[in-house]
Design a protein around this motif. Structure first.
Motif, PDB file in Angstrom:
ATOM      1  N   LEU A  49     -56.563 -24.686  71.609  1.00  0.00           N
ATOM      2  CA  LEU A  49     -56.680 -23.253  71.883  1.00  0.00           C
ATOM      3  C   LEU A  49     -55.456 -22.752  72.636  1.00  0.00           C
ATOM      4  CD1 LEU A  49     -58.674 -20.791  71.754  1.00  0.00           C
ATOM      5  CD2 LEU A  49     -59.456 -21.497  74.031  1.00  0.00           C
ATOM      6  N   ALA A  50     -55.032 -23.489  73.657  1.00  0.00           N
ATOM      7  CA  ALA A  50     -53.864 -23.081  74.440  1.00  0.00           C
ATOM      8  C   ALA A  50     -52.596 -23.092  73.600  1.00  0.00           C
ATOM      9  CB  ALA A  50     -53.711 -24.000  75.649  1.00  0.00           C
ATOM     10  N   GLN A  51     -52.451 -24.079  72.737  1.00  0.00           N
ATOM     11  CA  GLN A  51     -51.261 -24.157  71.890  1.00  0.00           C
ATOM     12  C   GLN A  51     -51.189 -23.004  70.894  1.00  0.00           C
ATOM     13  OE1 GLN A  51     -51.656 -28.052  70.164  1.00  0.00           O
ATOM     14  NE2 GLN A  51     -51.294 -29.113  72.110  1.00  0.00           N
ATOM     15  N   VAL A  52     -52.318 -22.693  70.274  1.00  0.00           N
ATOM     16  CA  VAL A  52     -52.330 -21.594  69.301  1.00  0.00           C
ATOM     17  C   VAL A  52     -52.081 -20.266  70.003  1.00  0.00           C
ATOM     18  CG1 VAL A  52     -53.735 -20.350  67.609  1.00  0.00           C
ATOM     19  CG2 VAL A  52     -53.845 -22.849  67.728  1.00  0.00           C
ATOM     20  N   GLU A  53     -52.676 -20.097  71.193  1.00  0.00           N
ATOM     21  CA  GLU A  53     -52.445 -18.868  71.953  1.00  0.00           C
ATOM     22  C   GLU A  53     -50.969 -18.720  72.304  1.00  0.00           C
ATOM     23  OE1 GLU A  53     -54.885 -16.723  75.425  1.00  0.00           O
ATOM     24  OE2 GLU A  53     -53.855 -18.540  76.107  1.00  0.00           O
ATOM     25  N   MET A  72     -48.362 -15.723  71.096  1.00  0.00           N
ATOM     26  CA  MET A  72     -47.587 -14.932  72.044  1.00  0.00           C
ATOM     27  C   MET A  72     -46.101 -15.022  71.739  1.00  0.00           C
ATOM     28  SD  MET A  72     -49.657 -15.764  75.573  1.00  0.00           S
ATOM     29  CE  MET A  72     -48.532 -14.802  76.589  1.00  0.00           C
ATOM     30  N   ALA A  73     -45.639 -16.220  71.420  1.00  0.00           N
ATOM     31  CA  ALA A  73     -44.221 -16.402  71.102  1.00  0.00           C
ATOM     32  C   ALA A  73     -43.812 -15.579  69.881  1.00  0.00           C
ATOM     33  CB  ALA A  73     -43.925 -17.878  70.870  1.00  0.00           C
ATOM     34  N   SER A  74     -44.736 -15.432  68.932  1.00  0.00           N
ATOM     35  CA  SER A  74     -44.412 -14.701  67.703  1.00  0.00           C
ATOM     36  C   SER A  74     -44.224 -13.210  67.935  1.00  0.00           C
ATOM     37  CB  SER A  74     -45.516 -14.913  66.658  1.00  0.00           C
ATOM     38  OG  SER A  74     -46.705 -14.248  67.031  1.00  0.00           O
ATOM     39  N   THR A  75     -44.704 -12.693  69.096  1.00  0.00           N
ATOM     40  CA  THR A  75     -44.534 -11.271  69.410  1.00  0.00           C
ATOM     41  C   THR A  75     -43.691 -11.079  70.665  1.00  0.00           C
ATOM     42  OG1 THR A  75     -46.624 -11.265  70.642  1.00  0.00           O
ATOM     43  CG2 THR A  75     -46.717 -10.635  68.316  1.00  0.00           C
ATOM     44  N   GLY A  76     -42.815 -12.027  70.926  1.00  0.00           N
ATOM     45  CA  GLY A  76     -41.897 -11.888  72.048  1.00  0.00           C
ATOM     46  C   GLY A  76     -42.511 -12.182  73.397  1.00  0.00           C
ATOM     47  N   LEU A  98     -48.944  -9.880  74.972  1.00  0.00           N
ATOM     48  CA  LEU A  98     -50.358 -10.191  74.723  1.00  0.00           C
ATOM     49  C   LEU A  98     -50.909  -9.477  73.498  1.00  0.00           C
ATOM     50  CD1 LEU A  98     -51.563  -9.864  78.439  1.00  0.00           C
ATOM     51  CD2 LEU A  98     -51.168 -11.992  77.189  1.00  0.00           C
ATOM     52  N   LEU A  99     -50.053  -8.963  72.661  1.00  0.00           N
ATOM     53  CA  LEU A  99     -50.475  -8.093  71.566  1.00  0.00           C
ATOM     54  C   LEU A  99     -51.548  -8.725  70.690  1.00  0.00           C
ATOM     55  CD1 LEU A  99     -49.876  -5.330  70.257  1.00  0.00           C
ATOM     56  CD2 LEU A  99     -48.222  -6.514  68.772  1.00  0.00           C
ATOM     57  N   ASN A 100     -51.394 -10.006  70.348  1.00  0.00           N
ATOM     58  CA  ASN A 100     -52.314 -10.672  69.422  1.00  0.00           C
ATOM     59  C   ASN A 100     -53.282 -11.636  70.099  1.00  0.00           C
ATOM     60  OD1 ASN A 100     -51.244  -9.393  67.155  1.00  0.00           O
ATOM     61  ND2 ASN A 100     -49.658 -10.957  66.896  1.00  0.00           N
ATOM     62  N   VAL A 101     -53.350 -11.563  71.438  1.00  0.00           N
ATOM     63  CA  VAL A 101     -54.231 -12.477  72.170  1.00  0.00           C
ATOM     64  C   VAL A 101     -55.017 -11.711  73.233  1.00  0.00           C
ATOM     65  CG1 VAL A 101     -52.822 -14.528  71.750  1.00  0.00           C
ATOM     66  CG2 VAL A 101     -52.361 -13.094  73.754  1.00  0.00           C
TER      67      VAL A 101
END
Length: 681
Positions: free
Chosen positions: A359-363, A367-371, A374-377
């Motif tokens: 869960l932490a890795q996917v989160e 986050m990395a994918s949007t700079g 928290l946009l997608n989390v």
């Protein structure tokens, strides 16, 4: 669409000013003795009554929202209704006497805001249509902002499934002396005939049906159309105890998931692993409209806006200098669950029993994918989160209360530790039968050895392979050489191996990733904000999980030394099946989880003994109070010095009826001003 229809669909909240004030925008209004005209006022036919009762909500220092639904509409014409409000129970003096029209477009509901009222004042109200007069409602406005306030009393409730257990709590609550009620969602349940809704229900609640509904593979039907959702609210509001509660106190309500769809996010449903791949915009909009029509909330719905986000229900309230109440919407703006169901293959591994590290890795990857933002989390979404921060920072009251749907408390589970404990419990009696009775320190040694062996197990296959390189030598030593490798392999190892659960258990897990545990980065960001801004005395009022919890919310649950920032108080559902019952059903019916049964319950002399509460607390030291098998409600007494919360656990059904009194036991917890800690009395 003509202009009149546009205006009709862009508001639906009429308003008037008490005691002869001017007519307000948004609808006809007037003070005592007036029956004003204006667009839609006093036009239509007489109705036949008010079988869903009356309600009030969203108390401000100078205003209140009043609600009813009038019977007798033919689906075409408006129905004439008169609203009367007084500061006297006999209505001998009218502060408001206003003609209104209940419209078929809004299912003949009335939502009327009265302004110009006195602060911290009690008022009485009723509705009339033809010769019919509604029950009398009593309501109360909030104290003026900044006014010294020595005490506030309120209740918070959630999860009132019509189809299970009973609603005896409402009868008790209506007889309390309260300033208001906070409802944290799951006011209705969108499914009828689901497995969890069969049996164990009071006889005064007959089975529900939907005018339309969509059939699920398990035989349940779920509300799909506006007519479906409206039908549920009408059925729920037919209960005299719920009517009495609404007529007794103003309610401040927010929704959770079941007002739309179980474990939903935005306009997505989650009944199957692939359900949320397609938006259900029309269904979401219908659910929102039905909630809007039936709640006395000072919010607006814009049907001209084609989006599913055509309503904003997050809002805040101030009660003198004592408390600010911030109500958040944790469904309409939330991101998909961090690990999607399509990736996990279903709810296990996505929403429930989720591997913590995965869960932490996917989160982190999202986050990395949007700079790094928290946009997608996020549960709150960017705009609401900024609003929440502003409300918390700017609050000038002693206490900051957060109407929060899902728990902020970490509820984790270490499978390897749990299995080591279970094996130890099973092995100790066997060893005693072989002549080796262990002391408590030796039992702890044995559990430690088993843990080391399990942590080193080969879990590449579905069944773990354990070598017991620590356990066997320890037993040999403790037995003075009697339990040799040969004896161990012949007499002990087969039993241990047979007791091992599948390999998937040998990890650390989050039990419920639909809660804030599943959105850990945003939770940490909110806690960091409170710490950085020096915002103290923050207490969340939470529902959703069908159990009582109380504990501090940490700045970072994964830190070596987590620090408490605020407190979360969680009420059990009014009637919905308990958290314990769900986990018991899993270990009883899902083979992969059957060997975890002792972590959930044991059977002594034919009676089920709950071990789940102890399991939760043993892995989560911050859970200062837990009752995982409960229904009930929470009563709060708030003063400048402390918050006292009494968890009322109601008794079981008695011959198909609610027990009287409904409360079977009470547990009180306290939070002292200046300290984010829970004291269990």
């Amino acid at each position: 669409m003509d202009r009149r229809q546009f205006l009709k669909w862009s508001g639906f909240l009429t308003a008037s000013v008490a005691a002869g004030g001017l007519s307000a925008c948004g609808g006809g209004g007037g003070g005592a003795g007036s029956l004003p005209g204006g667009s839609g006022a006093a036009i239509g036919v007489n109705g036949s009554g008010f079988s869903q009762g009356v309600a009030s909500g969203d108390p401000k220092p100078d205003s209140i929202v009043l609600w009813t639904r009038v019977d007798g509409g033919d689906g075409g014409q408006n129905v004439k209704v008169t609203l009367q409000l007084s500061d006297r129970a006999d209505f001998s003096t009218l502060l408001v006497n206003v003609a209104l029209s209940a419209q078929p477009d809004w299912d003949y509901t009335i939502r009327h805001k009265v302004t110009g009222l006195g602060s911290a004042a009690t008022y009485y109200y009723r509705f009339l249509t033809g010769p019919a007069v509604s029950m009398t409602g009593r309501t109360k406005t909030a104290p003026a902002a900044g006014a010294p306030l020595s005490q506030l009393k309120f209740a918070f409730i959630s999860c009132q499934d019509w189809s299970v257990n009973h609603w005896g709590a409402f009868e008790e609550l209506a007889n309390q002396d309260l300033d208001f009620i906070v409802h944290l969602g799951d006011y209705i349940y969108e499914t009828v005939g689901a497995g969890f809704q069969s049996g164990g229900n009071e006889t005064r609640h007959p089975a529900l049906s939907l005018p339309n509904g969509t059939l699920r593979a398990d035989g349940a039907r779920y509300a799909t159309t506006l007519a479906d959702y409206r039908a549920l609210y009408k059925s729920y509001r037919n209960d005299a105890r719920l009517q009495k509660l609404h007529a007794s106190f103003p309610m401040i309500a927010i929704w959770d998931d079941h007002e739309f769809s179980d474990d939903c996010w935005q306009d997505r449903q989650e009944y199957t692993a692939t359900d949320d791949s397609s938006p259900q915009t029309a269904r979401r909009r219908s659910a929102s409209q039905a909630w809007f029509e039936n709640m006395p909330a000072d919010v607006r719905l814009d049907l001209n806006n084609p989006s599913f986000q055509n309503i904003q229900i997050y809002r805040s309230f101030t009660f003198g200098d004592l408390a600010t109440l911030v109500m958040t919407d944790e469904r309409l703006y939330r991101s998909d669950h961090i690990i999607p169901e399509t990736q996990a293959g279903g709810e296990i591994g996505s929403r429930y029993f989720v591997q913590k590290n995965t869960l932490a890795q996917v989160e982190a990857a999202k986050m990395a994918s949007t700079g790094g933002n928290l946009l997608n989390v996020s549960i709150l979404g960017e705009t609401q989160r900024a609003w929440w921060q502003t409300q918390m920072k700017s609050a000038a009251t002693t206490w900051k209360l957060w109407g929060n749907e899902v728990s902020l408390l970490r509820m984790g589970f270490d499978g390897t530790v749990a299995v080591a404990s279970l094996l130890t419990q099973g092995l100790a009696p066997q060893l005693a039968g072989m002549g080796l009775t262990l002391t408590q320190p030796q039992i702890a040694q044995l559990q430690g050895a088993l843990y080391l062996d399990l942590a080193a197990a080969n879990t590449s296959g579905s069944t773990p392979v354990v070598s017991y390189t620590n356990t066997q030598p320890l037993l040999n030593t403790l037995s003075g050489g009697a339990i040799s490798a040969g004896v161990f392999n012949a007499a002990i190892k087969p039993g241990l191996d047979a007791s091992l659960p599948p390999s998937m258990f040998f990890d650390k897990f989050i039990l419920n990733a639909d809660q804030w545990d599943g959105y850990n980065a945003e939770r940490k960001a909110l806690m960091a904000y409170l710490k950085a801004q020096g915002v103290a005395n923050v207490v969340a009022l939470t529902g959703d999980i069908h159990a009582f919890f109380a504990g501090p919310v940490m700045d970072d649950y994964d830190a070596a030394s987590p620090a408490p920032v605020m407190v979360d108080l969680v009420t059990a559902g009014v009637s919905s099946n308990s958290l314990f019952s769900y986990f018991k059903n899993v270990v009883d019916t899902v083979p992969a989880f059957s060997k975890a049964k002792p972590l959930i319950y044991t059977t002594v002399s034919g009676q089920v003994v709950n071990t789940f509460t102890n399991t939760l607390q043993s892995f989560n030291s911050w859970l200062k109070y837990v009752d995982s098998d409960a229904q009930g409600y929470a009563l709060v007494t708030l003063t400048p010095a402390k918050l006292s919360c009494a968890f009322h656990k109601v008794g079981a059904l008695n011959g198909g009826a609610a027990p009287s009194p409904a409360t079977a036991s009470v547990k009180t917890v306290e939070v002292t001003a200046g300290s984010p800690a829970v004291n269990v009395l």
